[in-house]
Design a protein around this motif. Structure first.
Motif, PDB file in Angstrom:
ATOM      1  N   MET A 192       7.546 -10.131  22.181  1.00  0.00           N
ATOM      2  CA  MET A 192       6.133 -10.442  22.332  1.00  0.00           C
ATOM      3  C   MET A 192       5.931 -11.576  23.313  1.00  0.00           C
ATOM      4  O   MET A 192       5.089 -11.486  24.206  1.00  0.00           O
ATOM      5  CB  MET A 192       5.570 -10.827  20.962  1.00  0.00           C
ATOM      6  CG  MET A 192       4.126 -11.234  21.054  1.00  0.00           C
ATOM      7  SD  MET A 192       3.489 -11.654  19.446  1.00  0.00           S
ATOM      8  CE  MET A 192       2.833 -13.258  19.755  1.00  0.00           C
ATOM      9  N   ALA A 193       6.760 -12.635  23.176  1.00  0.00           N
ATOM     10  CA  ALA A 193       6.628 -13.776  24.084  1.00  0.00           C
ATOM     11  C   ALA A 193       6.890 -13.345  25.518  1.00  0.00           C
ATOM     12  O   ALA A 193       6.233 -13.814  26.450  1.00  0.00           O
ATOM     13  CB  ALA A 193       7.598 -14.877  23.672  1.00  0.00           C
ATOM     14  N   PHE A 194       7.852 -12.409  25.699  1.00  0.00           N
ATOM     15  CA  PHE A 194       8.165 -11.927  27.032  1.00  0.00           C
ATOM     16  C   PHE A 194       6.968 -11.223  27.668  1.00  0.00           C
ATOM     17  O   PHE A 194       6.655 -11.439  28.841  1.00  0.00           O
ATOM     18  CB  PHE A 194       9.364 -10.962  26.946  1.00  0.00           C
ATOM     19  CG  PHE A 194       9.665 -10.298  28.245  1.00  0.00           C
ATOM     20  CD1 PHE A 194      10.173 -11.029  29.300  1.00  0.00           C
ATOM     21  CD2 PHE A 194       9.418  -8.949  28.426  1.00  0.00           C
ATOM     22  CE1 PHE A 194      10.446 -10.432  30.502  1.00  0.00           C
ATOM     23  CE2 PHE A 194       9.682  -8.339  29.629  1.00  0.00           C
ATOM     24  CZ  PHE A 194      10.194  -9.090  30.668  1.00  0.00           C
ATOM     25  N   GLN A 195       6.260 -10.417  26.859  1.00  0.00           N
ATOM     26  CA  GLN A 195       5.097  -9.714  27.412  1.00  0.00           C
ATOM     27  C   GLN A 195       4.006 -10.690  27.830  1.00  0.00           C
ATOM     28  O   GLN A 195       3.385 -10.535  28.888  1.00  0.00           O
ATOM     29  CB  GLN A 195       4.537  -8.740  26.373  1.00  0.00           C
ATOM     30  CG  GLN A 195       5.439  -7.557  26.124  1.00  0.00           C
ATOM     31  CD  GLN A 195       4.836  -6.609  25.121  1.00  0.00           C
ATOM     32  OE1 GLN A 195       3.635  -6.515  24.993  1.00  0.00           O
ATOM     33  NE2 GLN A 195       5.692  -5.925  24.393  1.00  0.00           N
ATOM     34  N   MET A 254      -1.601  -3.391  33.555  1.00  0.00           N
ATOM     35  CA  MET A 254      -0.277  -2.963  34.010  1.00  0.00           C
ATOM     36  C   MET A 254       0.692  -2.881  32.841  1.00  0.00           C
ATOM     37  O   MET A 254       1.504  -1.934  32.760  1.00  0.00           O
ATOM     38  CB  MET A 254       0.245  -3.941  35.071  1.00  0.00           C
ATOM     39  CG  MET A 254      -0.430  -3.788  36.412  1.00  0.00           C
ATOM     40  SD  MET A 254      -0.165  -5.210  37.436  1.00  0.00           S
ATOM     41  CE  MET A 254       1.466  -4.897  38.043  1.00  0.00           C
ATOM     42  N   ILE A 255       0.604  -3.840  31.920  1.00  0.00           N
ATOM     43  CA  ILE A 255       1.525  -3.808  30.777  1.00  0.00           C
ATOM     44  C   ILE A 255       1.198  -2.626  29.872  1.00  0.00           C
ATOM     45  O   ILE A 255       2.092  -1.978  29.326  1.00  0.00           O
ATOM     46  CB  ILE A 255       1.471  -5.148  30.032  1.00  0.00           C
ATOM     47  CG1 ILE A 255       2.168  -6.207  30.877  1.00  0.00           C
ATOM     48  CG2 ILE A 255       2.162  -5.062  28.698  1.00  0.00           C
ATOM     49  CD1 ILE A 255       2.133  -7.560  30.291  1.00  0.00           C
ATOM     50  N   ILE A 256      -0.104  -2.316  29.735  1.00  0.00           N
ATOM     51  CA  ILE A 256      -0.462  -1.144  28.927  1.00  0.00           C
ATOM     52  C   ILE A 256       0.099   0.127  29.558  1.00  0.00           C
ATOM     53  O   ILE A 256       0.620   1.013  28.877  1.00  0.00           O
ATOM     54  CB  ILE A 256      -1.994  -1.065  28.773  1.00  0.00           C
ATOM     55  CG1 ILE A 256      -2.492  -2.176  27.849  1.00  0.00           C
ATOM     56  CG2 ILE A 256      -2.410   0.276  28.203  1.00  0.00           C
ATOM     57  CD1 ILE A 256      -3.987  -2.291  27.786  1.00  0.00           C
ATOM     58  N   MET A 257       0.026   0.212  30.910  1.00  0.00           N
ATOM     59  CA  MET A 257       0.525   1.422  31.571  1.00  0.00           C
ATOM     60  C   MET A 257       2.035   1.547  31.456  1.00  0.00           C
ATOM     61  O   MET A 257       2.554   2.651  31.348  1.00  0.00           O
ATOM     62  CB  MET A 257       0.109   1.417  33.039  1.00  0.00           C
ATOM     63  CG  MET A 257      -1.326   1.846  33.232  1.00  0.00           C
ATOM     64  SD  MET A 257      -1.712   2.128  34.941  1.00  0.00           S
ATOM     65  CE  MET A 257      -1.822   0.503  35.585  1.00  0.00           C
ATOM     66  N   VAL A 312       2.201  -8.800  10.966  1.00  0.00           N
ATOM     67  CA  VAL A 312       2.338  -9.718  12.093  1.00  0.00           C
ATOM     68  C   VAL A 312       3.770  -9.694  12.620  1.00  0.00           C
ATOM     69  O   VAL A 312       4.005  -9.721  13.827  1.00  0.00           O
ATOM     70  CB  VAL A 312       1.949 -11.154  11.668  1.00  0.00           C
ATOM     71  CG1 VAL A 312       2.205 -12.122  12.802  1.00  0.00           C
ATOM     72  CG2 VAL A 312       0.500 -11.197  11.278  1.00  0.00           C
ATOM     73  N   ARG A 313       4.735  -9.608  11.709  1.00  0.00           N
ATOM     74  CA  ARG A 313       6.129  -9.700  12.146  1.00  0.00           C
ATOM     75  C   ARG A 313       6.578  -8.451  12.883  1.00  0.00           C
ATOM     76  O   ARG A 313       7.365  -8.529  13.826  1.00  0.00           O
ATOM     77  CB  ARG A 313       7.023  -9.906  10.926  1.00  0.00           C
ATOM     78  CG  ARG A 313       8.484 -10.021  11.296  1.00  0.00           C
ATOM     79  CD  ARG A 313       9.357  -9.987  10.094  1.00  0.00           C
ATOM     80  NE  ARG A 313       9.195  -8.736   9.382  1.00  0.00           N
ATOM     81  CZ  ARG A 313       9.802  -8.463   8.240  1.00  0.00           C
ATOM     82  NH1 ARG A 313      10.533  -9.371   7.678  1.00  0.00           N
ATOM     83  NH2 ARG A 313       9.632  -7.314   7.634  1.00  0.00           N
ATOM     84  N   ARG A 314       6.067  -7.289  12.452  1.00  0.00           N
ATOM     85  CA  ARG A 314       6.536  -6.004  12.992  1.00  0.00           C
ATOM     86  C   ARG A 314       6.536  -6.037  14.519  1.00  0.00           C
ATOM     87  O   ARG A 314       5.492  -6.146  15.147  1.00  0.00           O
ATOM     88  CB  ARG A 314       5.633  -4.887  12.490  1.00  0.00           C
ATOM     89  CG  ARG A 314       6.201  -3.494  12.640  1.00  0.00           C
ATOM     90  CD  ARG A 314       5.464  -2.569  11.684  1.00  0.00           C
ATOM     91  NE  ARG A 314       4.064  -2.461  12.072  1.00  0.00           N
ATOM     92  CZ  ARG A 314       3.596  -1.518  12.870  1.00  0.00           C
ATOM     93  NH1 ARG A 314       4.417  -0.638  13.373  1.00  0.00           N
ATOM     94  NH2 ARG A 314       2.322  -1.439  13.165  1.00  0.00           N
ATOM     95  N   GLY A 315       7.673  -5.969  15.122  1.00  0.00           N
ATOM     96  CA  GLY A 315       7.812  -6.200  16.556  1.00  0.00           C
ATOM     97  C   GLY A 315       7.267  -5.107  17.442  1.00  0.00           C
ATOM     98  O   GLY A 315       6.915  -4.060  17.037  1.00  0.00           O
ATOM     99  N   PHE A 350       8.893  -1.341  27.161  1.00  0.00           N
ATOM    100  CA  PHE A 350       9.133  -2.508  26.314  1.00  0.00           C
ATOM    101  C   PHE A 350       9.617  -2.051  24.951  1.00  0.00           C
ATOM    102  O   PHE A 350       9.184  -1.011  24.446  1.00  0.00           O
ATOM    103  CB  PHE A 350       7.848  -3.322  26.149  1.00  0.00           C
ATOM    104  CG  PHE A 350       7.340  -3.888  27.432  1.00  0.00           C
ATOM    105  CD1 PHE A 350       7.975  -4.954  28.017  1.00  0.00           C
ATOM    106  CD2 PHE A 350       6.231  -3.362  28.048  1.00  0.00           C
ATOM    107  CE1 PHE A 350       7.520  -5.476  29.207  1.00  0.00           C
ATOM    108  CE2 PHE A 350       5.770  -3.869  29.234  1.00  0.00           C
ATOM    109  CZ  PHE A 350       6.419  -4.934  29.819  1.00  0.00           C
ATOM    110  N   ARG A 351      10.488  -2.843  24.344  1.00  0.00           N
ATOM    111  CA  ARG A 351      11.011  -2.481  23.043  1.00  0.00           C
ATOM    112  C   ARG A 351       9.974  -2.746  21.956  1.00  0.00           C
ATOM    113  O   ARG A 351       9.787  -1.951  21.051  1.00  0.00           O
ATOM    114  CB  ARG A 351      12.303  -3.245  22.750  1.00  0.00           C
ATOM    115  CG  ARG A 351      13.176  -2.506  21.740  1.00  0.00           C
ATOM    116  CD  ARG A 351      14.417  -3.282  21.377  1.00  0.00           C
ATOM    117  NE  ARG A 351      15.160  -3.759  22.548  1.00  0.00           N
ATOM    118  CZ  ARG A 351      15.416  -5.035  22.775  1.00  0.00           C
ATOM    119  NH1 ARG A 351      15.021  -5.951  21.919  1.00  0.00           N
ATOM    120  NH2 ARG A 351      16.089  -5.400  23.844  1.00  0.00           N
ATOM    121  N   ASP A 352       9.269  -3.899  22.064  1.00  0.00           N
ATOM    122  CA  ASP A 352       8.258  -4.230  21.047  1.00  0.00           C
ATOM    123  C   ASP A 352       6.977  -3.459  21.337  1.00  0.00           C
ATOM    124  O   ASP A 352       6.782  -2.921  22.419  1.00  0.00           O
ATOM    125  CB  ASP A 352       7.957  -5.731  21.079  1.00  0.00           C
ATOM    126  CG  ASP A 352       9.183  -6.533  20.755  1.00  0.00           C
ATOM    127  OD1 ASP A 352      10.133  -5.934  20.221  1.00  0.00           O
ATOM    128  OD2 ASP A 352       9.190  -7.747  21.041  1.00  0.00           O
TER     129      ASP A 352
END
Lengths: 160, 126
Positions: free
Chosen positions: A1-4, A37-40, A157-160, A45-47
């Motif tokens: 999440m932090a990476f995104q 762009m991230i949505i597309m 909240v935790r579910r990645g 992404f893994r999370d």
């Protein structure tokens, strides 16, 4: 999440440089473009997409505020009750499925601010919470459902 | 507009004062330390929080001063006061303060007794 989130900030900064205008409104436009762009590209992404996680954190905050107000009304009712000898406090154990330290801290803070319960002790293996309830009659069953909503919200909240 | 702003501010401050009074009455009236912790950790949080919120809105809307440190104060209060209530009641329990006689069940006592028995057995064997 932090990476995104970091990636989204980076795209916004790049957008600011490409426009050579370092203003907050350019940053906001760049942030929205980065979000698109991230949505597309979300399948790379893994999370899951980070806005869902932020959304569930906001939901948790709203639950928290609601419970705080409810618990204060219940304490008010208890304190102004004429005969205090009818209340039945109890200390009971509650098993929990949460694993990380921050989740258990968050859950015990939430429990402490829910109607009629205070966390007294967390067992050494972090599997059981010992809770002091102020009145068994109306709380003991209602508690379990509240716990389920809280635990579920924290897991969401935790579910990645 | 001024009327609405003032009524919100007054309502917040009144709610804060009421819950602070409830805290004090609860601490005097309730029988043991754990039930007092209920009153102290919940009502004091909401009471001081809505007082601070009322002050924050007053300075924002009537004086035009956006005080971010009041918002920080509210946030810090939110985080710290349930932990404070938990730590005080836990310290009371671990140093052997008995709950009031009205208490109907005590799972923690059973768990602690079991742990102490195990500990005593282990040290005895050594």
């Amino acid at each position: 999440m932090a990476f995104q989130i970091l990636l989204n900030f980076f795209i916004a900064v790049v957008w600011m440089f490409m426009n050579s205008s370092l203003t907050p409104s350019t940053f906001v436009i760049g942030y929205i473009i980065g979000l698109l762009m991230i949505i597309m590209t979300r399948r790379y992404f893994r999370d899951r997409l980070y806005i869902w996680r932020i959304w569930s954190a906001i939901k948790l905050t709203l639950i928290f505020l609601k419970e705080l107000i409810l618990s204060n009304i219940s304490v008010l009712m208890l304190v102004i009750k004429p005969d205090l000898s009818t209340v039945q406090p109890m200390i009971f154990a509650m098993p929990t499925d949460l694993e990380h330290d921050w989740e258990i801290t968050l859950l015990s803070s939430l429990i402490t601010l829910t109607p009629g319960t205070i966390v007294l002790h967390v067992s050494d293996d972090q599997r059981t919470l010992y809770i002091h309830a102020i009145d068994v009659n109306d709380v003991d069953e209602a508690i379990d459902s509240i716990k389920n909503t809280f635990e579920k919200a924290i897991m969401e909240v935790r579910r990645g | 507009m001024d009327l609405i702003a003032d009524s919100i501010i007054i309502a917040l401050v009144v709610v804060g004062i009421i819950f602070t009074i409830i805290t004090v009455v609860g601490i005097i009236r309730l029988p043991d330390v754990y039930m007092r912790a209920h009153a102290a950790s919940k009502s004091a949080t909401l009471g001081v929080m809505s007082l601070l919120l009322g002050v924050f809105f007053h300075f924002w809307w009537n004086e035009g001063h956006f005080s971010i440190s009041l918002v920080l104060g509210i946030a810090f209060l939110f985080i710290t006061s349930p932990i404070g209530g938990h730590l005080m009641s836990r310290a009371a329990y671990m140093s052997g303060v008995k709950p009031t006689e009205l208490t109907v069940g005590d799972d923690l006592k059973i768990a602690i007794d079991k742990q102490r028995a195990e500990l005593a057995k282990n040290t005895h064997e050594e």
